[in-house]
Design a protein around this motif. Sequence first.
Motif, mmCIF file in Angstrom:
data_model
loop_
_atom_site.group_PDB
_atom_site.id
_atom_site.type_symbol
_atom_site.label_atom_id
_atom_site.label_comp_id
_atom_site.label_asym_id
_atom_site.label_seq_id
_atom_site.Cartn_x
_atom_site.Cartn_y
_atom_site.Cartn_z
ATOM 1 N N SER A 102 0.845 -1.185 0.000
ATOM 2 C CA SER A 102 0.000 0.000 0.000
ATOM 3 C C SER A 102 0.884 1.239 0.000
ATOM 4 O O SER A 102 1.941 1.255 0.636
ATOM 5 N N LYS A 103 0.443 2.275 -0.710
ATOM 6 C CA LYS A 103 1.153 3.552 -0.767
ATOM 7 C C LYS A 103 0.135 4.664 -0.607
ATOM 8 O O LYS A 103 -1.008 4.535 -1.007
ATOM 9 N N THR A 104 0.601 5.775 -0.040
ATOM 10 C CA THR A 104 -0.231 6.960 0.085
ATOM 11 C C THR A 104 0.519 8.124 -0.538
ATOM 12 O O THR A 104 1.726 8.273 -0.312
ATOM 13 N N TYR A 105 -0.179 8.916 -1.340
ATOM 14 C CA TYR A 105 0.418 10.046 -2.046
ATOM 15 C C TYR A 105 -0.382 11.309 -1.752
ATOM 16 O O TYR A 105 -1.604 11.252 -1.658
ATOM 17 N N TYR A 106 0.330 12.441 -1.688
ATOM 18 C CA TYR A 106 -0.351 13.724 -1.688
ATOM 19 C C TYR A 106 0.073 14.460 -2.949
ATOM 20 O O TYR A 106 1.260 14.617 -3.224
ATOM 21 N N HIS A 107 -0.904 14.928 -3.735
ATOM 22 C CA HIS A 107 -0.670 15.615 -5.007
ATOM 23 C C HIS A 107 -0.980 17.102 -4.825
ATOM 24 O O HIS A 107 -2.147 17.472 -4.712
ATOM 25 N N SER A 108 0.059 17.940 -4.779
ATOM 26 C CA SER A 108 -0.168 19.380 -4.600
ATOM 27 C C SER A 108 -0.685 20.000 -5.893
ATOM 28 O O SER A 108 -0.548 19.428 -6.974
ATOM 29 N N SER A 109 -1.229 21.198 -5.772
ATOM 30 C CA SER A 109 -1.726 21.910 -6.947
ATOM 31 C C SER A 109 -0.585 22.470 -7.790
ATOM 32 O O SER A 109 -0.796 22.892 -8.916
ATOM 33 N N LYS A 125 9.830 12.254 -2.356
ATOM 34 C CA LYS A 125 9.284 13.423 -3.046
ATOM 35 C C LYS A 125 9.387 13.215 -4.548
ATOM 36 O O LYS A 125 10.198 12.423 -5.025
ATOM 37 N N GLY A 126 8.578 13.950 -5.270
ATOM 38 C CA GLY A 126 8.623 13.870 -6.721
ATOM 39 C C GLY A 126 7.702 14.898 -7.340
ATOM 40 O O GLY A 126 7.291 15.862 -6.694
ATOM 41 N N PHE A 127 7.387 14.658 -8.598
ATOM 42 C CA PHE A 127 6.528 15.555 -9.356
ATOM 43 C C PHE A 127 5.436 14.754 -10.043
ATOM 44 O O PHE A 127 5.618 13.583 -10.368
ATOM 45 N N TRP A 128 4.303 15.420 -10.275
ATOM 46 C CA TRP A 128 3.209 14.781 -10.992
ATOM 47 C C TRP A 128 2.619 15.769 -11.989
ATOM 48 O O TRP A 128 2.741 16.978 -11.847
ATOM 49 N N ARG A 129 2.039 15.213 -13.037
ATOM 50 C CA ARG A 129 1.356 16.025 -14.043
ATOM 51 C C ARG A 129 0.342 15.140 -14.749
ATOM 52 O O ARG A 129 0.347 13.924 -14.609
ATOM 53 N N VAL A 130 -0.525 15.772 -15.497
ATOM 54 C CA VAL A 130 -1.531 15.059 -16.287
ATOM 55 C C VAL A 130 -1.309 15.424 -17.743
ATOM 56 O O VAL A 130 -1.083 16.583 -18.074
ATOM 57 N N GLN A 171 5.135 10.872 -1.360
ATOM 58 C CA GLN A 171 4.690 9.487 -1.214
ATOM 59 C C GLN A 171 5.078 8.978 0.168
ATOM 60 O O GLN A 171 6.192 9.222 0.633
ATOM 61 N N LEU A 172 4.174 8.281 0.821
ATOM 62 C CA LEU A 172 4.444 7.596 2.082
ATOM 63 C C LEU A 172 4.313 6.100 1.825
ATOM 64 O O LEU A 172 3.260 5.631 1.378
ATOM 65 N N ARG A 173 5.417 5.391 2.070
ATOM 66 C CA ARG A 173 5.430 3.940 1.837
ATOM 67 C C ARG A 173 6.298 3.303 2.905
ATOM 68 O O ARG A 173 7.450 3.681 3.085
ATOM 69 N N ASN A 174 5.751 2.371 3.645
ATOM 70 C CA ASN A 174 6.470 1.684 4.718
ATOM 71 C C ASN A 174 7.072 2.663 5.719
ATOM 72 O O ASN A 174 8.195 2.497 6.181
#
Length: 155
Positions: free
Chosen positions: A63-70, A84-89, A76-79
């Motif tokens: 299981s993983k939990t992510y927070y996606h900022s605006s 940290k990282g980046f996301w886009r659509v 990402q929280l895992r174990n």
Amino acid sequence: MKKSAIFVFIVSMLLTMSGCVQVSDVKESDTGSGDYNWLTASQLKQLFTKRTVTSINSSGTESKTYYHSSKGKVTQLRNGKTRKGFWRVTKKRDGSGRICLKMEGGKEQCRAIAKIGGRYYKFVVKKDGQHKKVVSYKKFESGKKLCSPCLYKKF
């Protein structure tokens, strides 16, 4: 009805009600048909922006939990550890969208997301037109909520 048929019926109903849906490889051309509803870029932005998302891999072991900022940042929280990282659509010509993540130390990976039977699933996009389910989303929450498993440790 035979006892074995009743048993199979009861088990399938329990799996359906619990949200455990068996999803085989599907083609993106199934967009909007049957139970597969591929999300558009706009829908992906709305679903993930300023949200904490909990997912589990297809084998049910991680299981993983992510927070996606605006602003395009992701945590990402895992174990009990954070990354940290980046996301886009991105938007495809057919209107479907992809969510792309680039975590520290890794390369960007873009995935298609479908809503199936009221739940969301992430698929690896294969070159042959088949997609493989890799993640089931369990929870979407407003705001940054990464601290419950880490006993209020500040990030």
